[in-house]
Design a protein around this motif. Structure first.
Motif, short mmCIF file in Angstrom:
data_model
loop_
_atom_site.label_atom_id
_atom_site.label_comp_id
_atom_site.label_asym_id
_atom_site.label_seq_id
_atom_site.Cartn_x
_atom_site.Cartn_y
_atom_site.Cartn_z
N GLU A 9 131.79 17.24 -3.09
CA GLU A 9 131.68 18.68 -3.36
C GLU A 9 131.22 19.43 -2.11
OE1 GLU A 9 129.17 19.09 -6.77
OE2 GLU A 9 130.68 18.29 -8.13
N GLN A 10 130.26 18.87 -1.38
CA GLN A 10 129.77 19.52 -0.16
C GLN A 10 130.87 19.64 0.89
OE1 GLN A 10 126.40 17.27 1.14
NE2 GLN A 10 125.13 17.87 -0.61
N LEU A 11 131.72 18.64 0.96
CA LEU A 11 132.80 18.64 1.96
C LEU A 11 134.06 19.33 1.46
CD1 LEU A 11 132.37 14.98 3.23
CD2 LEU A 11 131.71 17.07 4.43
N GLY A 12 134.06 19.73 0.21
CA GLY A 12 135.25 20.36 -0.35
C GLY A 12 136.40 19.40 -0.53
N VAL A 13 136.08 18.14 -0.83
CA VAL A 13 137.07 17.09 -0.97
C VAL A 13 137.23 16.72 -2.44
CG1 VAL A 13 137.57 14.67 -0.41
CG2 VAL A 13 136.54 16.15 1.30
N THR A 14 138.46 16.52 -2.86
CA THR A 14 138.72 16.06 -4.22
C THR A 14 138.98 14.56 -4.18
OG1 THR A 14 139.71 18.17 -4.82
CG2 THR A 14 140.21 16.30 -6.23
N HIS A 15 138.18 13.81 -4.91
CA HIS A 15 138.36 12.36 -4.97
C HIS A 15 139.27 12.04 -6.14
CE1 HIS A 15 137.34 8.14 -5.90
NE2 HIS A 15 137.29 8.06 -4.59
N GLU A 16 140.41 11.44 -5.85
CA GLU A 16 141.36 11.09 -6.90
C GLU A 16 141.41 9.58 -7.05
OE1 GLU A 16 145.24 12.79 -6.71
OE2 GLU A 16 144.49 14.59 -5.73
N ARG A 17 141.58 9.16 -8.26
CA ARG A 17 141.76 7.73 -8.53
C ARG A 17 143.19 7.51 -9.01
NH1 ARG A 17 136.96 5.19 -8.25
NH2 ARG A 17 135.10 6.42 -8.61
N ILE A 18 143.73 6.37 -8.65
CA ILE A 18 145.07 6.05 -9.13
C ILE A 18 144.95 5.35 -10.47
CG2 ILE A 18 146.00 5.88 -6.80
CD1 ILE A 18 145.97 2.79 -7.20
N PRO A 19 146.00 5.40 -11.27
CA PRO A 19 145.97 4.69 -12.55
C PRO A 19 145.84 3.18 -12.32
CG PRO A 19 147.80 6.24 -12.49
CD PRO A 19 147.22 6.18 -11.11
N PRO A 20 145.18 2.46 -13.22
CA PRO A 20 145.07 1.00 -13.08
C PRO A 20 146.45 0.35 -13.00
CG PRO A 20 143.64 1.79 -14.84
CD PRO A 20 144.48 2.95 -14.40
N LYS A 21 146.53 -0.71 -12.24
CA LYS A 21 147.75 -1.53 -12.09
C LYS A 21 148.91 -0.76 -11.47
CE LYS A 21 146.32 -4.43 -15.89
NZ LYS A 21 146.59 -4.96 -17.21
N PRO A 23 149.34 -0.29 -7.73
CA PRO A 23 149.04 -0.34 -6.29
C PRO A 23 150.06 0.40 -5.43
CG PRO A 23 149.86 -2.44 -7.05
CD PRO A 23 149.65 -1.58 -8.28
N ASN A 24 151.27 0.58 -5.95
CA ASN A 24 152.28 1.30 -5.19
C ASN A 24 151.87 2.75 -4.94
OD1 ASN A 24 152.61 1.48 -8.08
ND2 ASN A 24 154.44 2.69 -7.70
N LYS A 25 150.99 3.28 -5.75
CA LYS A 25 150.51 4.65 -5.55
C LYS A 25 149.37 4.70 -4.55
CE LYS A 25 152.03 6.44 -9.92
NZ LYS A 25 151.80 7.41 -10.95
N ASN A 26 148.98 3.56 -4.04
CA ASN A 26 147.86 3.48 -3.12
C ASN A 26 148.29 2.80 -1.81
OD1 ASN A 26 145.19 4.02 -2.55
ND2 ASN A 26 144.46 2.10 -3.37
N ALA A 27 149.56 2.87 -1.49
CA ALA A 27 150.10 2.11 -0.36
C ALA A 27 149.46 2.46 0.98
CB ALA A 27 151.61 2.30 -0.29
N HIS A 28 149.20 3.73 1.22
CA HIS A 28 148.62 4.11 2.51
C HIS A 28 147.22 3.53 2.68
CE1 HIS A 28 151.81 7.17 2.16
NE2 HIS A 28 151.90 6.94 3.45
N MET A 29 146.42 3.59 1.64
CA MET A 29 145.07 3.03 1.73
C MET A 29 145.11 1.52 1.82
SD MET A 29 142.96 5.37 2.19
CE MET A 29 141.54 4.31 2.19
N GLU A 30 145.99 0.88 1.07
CA GLU A 30 146.12 -0.57 1.15
C GLU A 30 146.53 -0.98 2.56
OE1 GLU A 30 145.35 -2.87 -1.06
OE2 GLU A 30 144.76 -1.40 -2.57
#
Length: 96
Positions: A9-21, A23-30
């Motif tokens: 909140e202080q940084l004005g960042v939205t933390h998003e979570r991907i749906p379980p199972k 991983p294709n939606k998290n490819a850049h972080m992986e």
């Protein structure tokens, strides 16, 4: 800074979570975590948390500023931004 809801909140960042199972939606972080592991973490033993934290922080700076990225015309992010500013390369169009 550690992750906290207040920190986001202080940084004005939205933390998003991907749906379980999904991983294709998290490819850049992986991909990033794989690079961090192979380039930095597996090559060292750390004396303490502070040493590990410093190494990871240094790697993040390297990755975000100086590391050559194939997706950026084989330039580092800093070189890519300069090349765009000088009209030497075309910026990418991100379709949402």
């Amino acid at each position: 800074m550690f992750y906290t809801l207040d920190g986001c909140e202080q940084l004005g960042v939205t933390h998003e979570r991907i749906p379980p199972k999904t991983p294709n939606k998290n490819a850049h972080m992986e991909s990033f975590h794989s690079q961090l592991e192979s380039d930095r973490l597996s090559a060292a033993e750390f004396e303490n948390y502070q040493a590990a934290y410093a190494a990871v922080t240094e790697y993040i700076t390297f990755y975000n500023q100086r590391r050559i990225h194939g997706s950026l015309y084989d330039l580092s992010p800093e070189q890519f931004m300069r090349a765009i500013a000088n009209n030497e390369v075309q910026p990418f169009v991100v379709k949402v």
